[in-house]
Each structure stands twice: as structure tokens, then as C-alpha cells.
Scaffold this motif. Structure first.
Motif, PDB file in Angstrom:
ATOM      1  N   LEU A  48      34.224 -12.296  25.240  1.00 45.01           N
ATOM      2  CA  LEU A  48      33.616 -12.434  23.928  1.00 45.01           C
ATOM      3  C   LEU A  48      34.634 -12.153  22.821  1.00 45.01           C
ATOM      4  N   LEU A  49      35.450 -11.118  23.013  1.00 46.16           N
ATOM      5  CA  LEU A  49      36.481 -10.787  22.029  1.00 46.16           C
ATOM      6  C   LEU A  49      37.490 -11.923  21.869  1.00 46.16           C
ATOM      7  N   ARG A  50      37.893 -12.524  22.981  1.00 43.95           N
ATOM      8  CA  ARG A  50      38.871 -13.621  22.940  1.00 43.95           C
ATOM      9  C   ARG A  50      38.379 -14.789  22.080  1.00 43.95           C
ATOM     10  N   TYR A  51      37.067 -14.957  22.049  1.00 44.11           N
ATOM     11  CA  TYR A  51      36.499 -16.057  21.283  1.00 44.11           C
ATOM     12  C   TYR A  51      35.918 -15.598  19.944  1.00 44.11           C
ATOM     13  N   GLY A  52      36.321 -14.410  19.514  1.00 46.66           N
ATOM     14  CA  GLY A  52      35.964 -13.942  18.183  1.00 46.66           C
ATOM     15  C   GLY A  52      34.525 -13.515  17.994  1.00 46.66           C
ATOM     16  N   ARG A  53      33.822 -13.242  19.065  1.00 39.71           N
ATOM     17  CA  ARG A  53      32.410 -12.848  18.951  1.00 39.71           C
ATOM     18  C   ARG A  53      32.285 -11.353  18.681  1.00 39.71           C
ATOM     19  N   ASN A  54      31.202 -10.973  18.048  1.00 39.68           N
ATOM     20  CA  ASN A  54      30.922  -9.577  17.774  1.00 39.68           C
ATOM     21  C   ASN A  54      30.446  -8.905  19.065  1.00 39.68           C
ATOM     22  N   VAL A  55      31.010  -7.743  19.385  1.00 40.97           N
ATOM     23  CA  VAL A  55      30.662  -7.045  20.620  1.00 40.97           C
ATOM     24  C   VAL A  55      30.051  -5.668  20.361  1.00 40.97           C
ATOM     25  N   ASP A  56      29.657  -5.406  19.118  1.00 42.98           N
ATOM     26  CA  ASP A  56      29.159  -4.081  18.753  1.00 42.98           C
ATOM     27  C   ASP A  56      28.031  -3.585  19.659  1.00 42.98           C
ATOM     28  N   GLU A  57      27.161  -4.475  20.110  1.00 40.20           N
ATOM     29  CA  GLU A  57      26.034  -4.025  20.943  1.00 40.20           C
ATOM     30  C   GLU A  57      26.465  -3.644  22.361  1.00 40.20           C
ATOM     31  N   PHE A  58      27.708  -3.941  22.736  1.00 39.55           N
ATOM     32  CA  PHE A  58      28.186  -3.666  24.091  1.00 39.55           C
ATOM     33  C   PHE A  58      29.171  -2.502  24.169  1.00 39.55           C
ATOM     34  N   ILE A  59      29.588  -1.970  23.010  1.00 40.72           N
ATOM     35  CA  ILE A  59      30.550  -0.866  22.998  1.00 40.72           C
ATOM     36  C   ILE A  59      29.930   0.338  22.314  1.00 40.72           C
ATOM     37  N   PRO A  60      30.404   1.540  22.644  1.00 40.95           N
ATOM     38  CA  PRO A  60      29.818   2.737  22.033  1.00 40.95           C
ATOM     39  C   PRO A  60      30.049   2.780  20.519  1.00 40.95           C
ATOM     40  N   ALA A  61      29.056   3.295  19.805  1.00 36.95           N
ATOM     41  CA  ALA A  61      29.226   3.540  18.373  1.00 36.95           C
ATOM     42  C   ALA A  61      30.394   4.495  18.225  1.00 36.95           C
ATOM     43  N   GLY A  62      31.271   4.217  17.310  1.00 37.66           N
ATOM     44  CA  GLY A  62      32.431   5.079  17.098  1.00 37.66           C
ATOM     45  C   GLY A  62      33.692   4.610  17.802  1.00 37.66           C
ATOM     46  N   LEU A  63      33.566   3.645  18.715  1.00 44.06           N
ATOM     47  CA  LEU A  63      34.763   3.103  19.369  1.00 44.06           C
ATOM     48  C   LEU A  63      35.406   2.112  18.410  1.00 44.06           C
ATOM     49  N   ARG A  64      36.626   2.399  18.022  1.00 39.86           N
ATOM     50  CA  ARG A  64      37.358   1.518  17.113  1.00 39.86           C
ATOM     51  C   ARG A  64      38.239   0.597  17.932  1.00 39.86           C
ATOM     52  N   LEU A  65      37.867  -0.666  17.980  1.00 37.15           N
ATOM     53  CA  LEU A  65      38.674  -1.642  18.700  1.00 37.15           C
ATOM     54  C   LEU A  65      39.888  -2.013  17.855  1.00 37.15           C
ATOM     55  N   SER A  66      41.043  -2.072  18.491  1.00 32.66           N
ATOM     56  CA  SER A  66      42.262  -2.492  17.798  1.00 32.66           C
ATOM     57  C   SER A  66      42.125  -3.955  17.428  1.00 32.66           C
ATOM     58  N   GLU A  67      42.637  -4.302  16.280  1.00 31.98           N
ATOM     59  CA  GLU A  67      42.595  -5.698  15.811  1.00 31.98           C
ATOM     60  C   GLU A  67      43.587  -6.547  16.595  1.00 31.98           C
ATOM     61  N   ARG A  68      43.165  -7.741  16.952  1.00 29.41           N
ATOM     62  CA  ARG A  68      44.043  -8.734  17.595  1.00 29.41           C
ATOM     63  C   ARG A  68      44.478  -9.719  16.542  1.00 29.41           C
ATOM     64  N   LYS A  69      45.722 -10.114  16.618  1.00 28.39           N
ATOM     65  CA  LYS A  69      46.247 -11.103  15.650  1.00 28.39           C
ATOM     66  C   LYS A  69      46.151 -12.487  16.199  1.00 28.39           C
TER      67      LYS A  69
END
Length: 160
Positions: free
Chosen positions: A139-160
Motif C-alpha cells: 500500500l505504501l509503495r502505491y501511495g495509499r494511506n495506511v493509518d488504519e493498519f499502523i499504531p497511532a504515534g508511529l511516524r513513518l519515514s517519508e519516501r522520495k
């Protein structure tokens, strides 16, 4: 006062690329039985990594900042060797399906045979059985929002 040798310590190994709400559930539930959980972030050369090892460790250190019962570290050895180094008598694992069970049982049997370290298995909560790091990475590779699948407070590093 408990010493390190009196504590119930478990290693929770994985690539955690990324860490999901299923992983978080296992840590939270594991802490009900254990004094300390060491989240051991490893490389898996068989998998295509989305985040670097240092990014994954940094994300988890931030997520668990202030929780002195959870430690985060990277490793590149046998999990049982890491367990012995940190006086952990347990390995914490989660099972989502029958396929997971077969794999985890085999690894647990070998780990117990070569080291005496026991594996604690928690079944994934039904509402999390469909969630995996593999799916979240896709999902991340295709730019989709994954907030419902990761813990609140987890800061995902930005991909360029």
C-alpha cells in the motif's frame, strides 16, 4: 527488587517493515505476562525492504519512548543468541493462520532444542488477521494511506 536474572524478558524478533497494529497488539498483550520485551529488528535478505534497518529502529524507539519495559534494538545473529545475551528466557511470536503455526512451531522446536529458550505464542486478534507488513508495504509503495493498519504515534519515514 528484581534483578535482570529475575525478570521475565522476551525477545520479539521481526523485520517490522513496517510495524503494524497487529505487532502492537502482541507487545501490549505480552506485557501483561512479561516484565520486559526487547523488540529485535532484523534484516531479511529474502524480503524486499521498504525502510532501512536504522529507519525501522528509529521509528520504534520513538513509538516506545517513555516505556521502560520495551527496548528496541537491531540484530544480525540467531535470535536465541540474542536472547541469551540479554538474559531473555522467551521469544514472543504471533500467529495469524494455520500456515503461520506450522512455520512458528518448527522454529520454536529448534530454538528450544539448541538453547532452552521457550517461545510464547499469541494468536492474533481476529480483527488483525488480515494485516501484514507485506500488505502495508505494498500500500505504501502505491501511495495509499495506511493509518488504519499502523499504531497511532508511529511516524513513518517519508519516501522520495
Amino acid at each position: 527488587m528484581k534483578t535482570n536474572f529475575d525478570k521475565r524478558i522476551a525477545i520479539f524478533p521481526g523485520t517490522f517493515d513496517p510495524f503494524t497494529i497487529g505487532h502492537m497488539s502482541l507487545v501490549e498483550r505480552g506485557l501483561r505476562m512479561l516484565d520486559e520485551i526487547i523488540i529485535a529488528v532484523g534484516e531479511n535478505t529474502a524480503k524486499s525492504q521498504y525502510y532501512t534497518l536504522s529507519e525501522r529502529v528509529d521509528m520504534l524507539e520513538h513509538l516506545f519512548k517513555g516505556n521502560d519495559r520495551v527496548k528496541v534494538m537491531s540484530y544480525n545473529c540467531l535470535t536465541v543468541d540474542l536472547a541469551r545475551k540479554h538474559h531473555a528466557d522467551y521469544i514472543l511470536r504471533g500467529i495469524r493462520s494455520v500456515n503461520d503455526f506450522e512455520y512458528e512451531k518448527t522454529i520454536a522446536d529448534v530454538n528450544r532444542k539448541i538453547s532452552g529458550v521457550e517461545t510464547l505464542v499469541l494468536f492474533t486478534e481476529p480483527e488483525h488477521t488480515h494485516i501484514s507488513s507485506t500488505i502495508v508495504r505494498e500500500l505504501l509503495r502505491y501511495g495509499r494511506n495506511v493509518d488504519e493498519f499502523i499504531p497511532a504515534g508511529l511516524r513513518l519515514s517519508e519516501r522520495k
